[in-house]
Write an enzyme that holds these catalytic residues in place. Structure first.
Site, PDB file in Angstrom:
ATOM      1  N   ASP A 109     -17.920  -8.077 -27.655  1.00 51.76           N
ATOM      2  CA  ASP A 109     -18.766  -7.063 -27.034  1.00 51.76           C
ATOM      3  C   ASP A 109     -19.168  -6.020 -28.075  1.00 51.76           C
ATOM      4  O   ASP A 109     -18.355  -5.623 -28.912  1.00 51.76           O
ATOM      5  CB  ASP A 109     -17.985  -6.382 -25.899  1.00 51.76           C
ATOM      6  CG  ASP A 109     -18.892  -5.687 -24.904  1.00 51.76           C
ATOM      7  OD1 ASP A 109     -20.121  -5.733 -25.082  1.00 51.76           O
ATOM      8  OD2 ASP A 109     -18.372  -5.101 -23.941  1.00 51.76           O
TER       9      ASP A 109
ATOM     10  N   HIS B 146     -28.063 -12.621 -20.798  1.00 51.41           N
ATOM     11  CA  HIS B 146     -27.692 -11.202 -20.784  1.00 51.41           C
ATOM     12  C   HIS B 146     -28.171 -10.512 -22.063  1.00 51.41           C
ATOM     13  O   HIS B 146     -28.710  -9.403 -22.014  1.00 51.41           O
ATOM     14  CB  HIS B 146     -26.169 -11.095 -20.651  1.00 51.41           C
ATOM     15  CG  HIS B 146     -25.638  -9.701 -20.709  1.00 51.41           C
ATOM     16  ND1 HIS B 146     -25.854  -8.773 -19.715  1.00 51.41           N
ATOM     17  CD2 HIS B 146     -24.871  -9.080 -21.661  1.00 51.41           C
ATOM     18  CE1 HIS B 146     -25.256  -7.633 -20.037  1.00 51.41           C
ATOM     19  NE2 HIS B 146     -24.667  -7.787 -21.209  1.00 51.41           N
TER      20      HIS B 146
END
Length: 317
Positions: free
Chosen positions: A147, A216
């Site tokens: 992330d 995403h």
């Protein structure tokens, strides 16, 4: 008030964090102002003996609290978090007058500073949400993917995150949006790795970006009128409780204007002409959503006066 020394919004990612969101009770304004003024000294006192732990705290102020706390023009982009209701998923708006984003390489220091903050605010605020974040494996979220790969660094980070001459009275400040996402791990783990990778837009093992139009990663890539990609600074952290079956990601995004993060969220929840929604939302549910303004450190050190009872509400020009 044109101080441009920012709060530590550009600090490097750490292995521990606490995210604390509170609302201010009626009559709690003066305690809140005193805490904001004392925040730097509390941070220094607890972190002085272990500078290598990089203890820091960013304080953010919500739209509804601003005019209760300060007789000073509002930041031009400060407004309540805008809820989004898509065809399948919703981004909710939840209460929050103050955000405290605490970071360190040691969780005990985050815990100690959060304790001191709440000791000062006890009786003046109501806790709306608290999450203790942690670094998971090699900077991965609980879905198993790295992330924050696209975070800007150096000069690019300052340009993306810190307010400049467009709002000189708030130079050095930053807008921050937070959302707490809960993951359906059973459903996610039932997917083949290849399906997970198409949803995220990156390979799971190596973190390489994939050419996946509805991913995403693609939906969170936004550009300005000049075609240049617009960035935000994410400091997301995993959180959870295996005993309660709670597994989540605390999203926190800093930006020079909230418009950039809001556009990313619209792409995710409302979709684009070619995509109905971000498929990660089929497995991750947003249970909070709040927008804050993190003023400069100079602003906190020298707060403007409190509003008087007969003062007019100050609105952006």
């Amino acid at each position: 008030m044109t101080g441009s020394q920012p709060q530590p919004v550009l600090s490097p990612l750490t292995s521990a964090a606490i995210f604390l969101v509170v609302t201010i009770a009626s009559g709690g304004e003066e305690k809140t102002r005193q805490l904001l003024t004392d925040l730097r000294s509390l941070e220094r006192a607890l972190g002085f003996g272990v500078p290598e732990a990089a203890l820091s705290c960013v304080a953010g102020i919500g739209s509804e609290a601003w005019d209760r706390l300060f007789d000073y023009p509002r930041p031009i982009g400060l407004h309540p978090f805008q809820p989004l209701k898509g065809s399948r998923h919703s981004a909710v708006s939840t209460p929050g007058d103050l955000l405290f984003h605490l970071r360190a390489t040691r969780p005990d220091l985050c815990f100690g500073l959060a304790t001191e903050i709440m000791n000062r605010l006890r009786g003046a605020v109501t806790v709306e949400d608290e999450a203790q974040g942690f670094k998971y494996l090699d900077a991965r979220d609980l879905l198993g993917f790295v992330d924050g790969t696209e975070n800007p660094v150096g000069v690019a980070a300052r340009e993306a995150v810190l307010i400049g001459e467009e709002d000189p009275g708030h130079a050095g400040g930053s807008y921050v949006i937070v959302q707490k996402y809960l993951h359906d791990m059973d459903a996610w783990n039932a997917l083949p790795v290849e399906a997970q990778e198409r949803i995220i837009g990156r390979t799971k093992a190596t973190n390489l970006e994939l050419d996946e139009a509805a991913s995403h990663a693609e939906l969170n890539t936004v550009t300005g009128p000049d075609g240049e990609e617009r960035k935000i600074l994410r400091d997301n952290m995993p959180f959870g409780s295996p005993g309660r079956g709670e597994f989540g990601t605390y999203f926190i995004g800093y930006a020079r204007t909230p418009e950039v993060t809001e556009l990313m969220l619209r792409n995710m929840f409302l979709g684009t002409p070619d995509v109905t929604h971000d498929r990660i939302l089929d497995f991750s549910t947003a249970v909070t959503g709040t927008l804050f303004y993190a003023p400069s450190a100079d602003f906190l050190d020298h707060l403007p006066a409190r509003p008087t009872s007969d003062a007019k509400t100050i609105t952006p020009s």
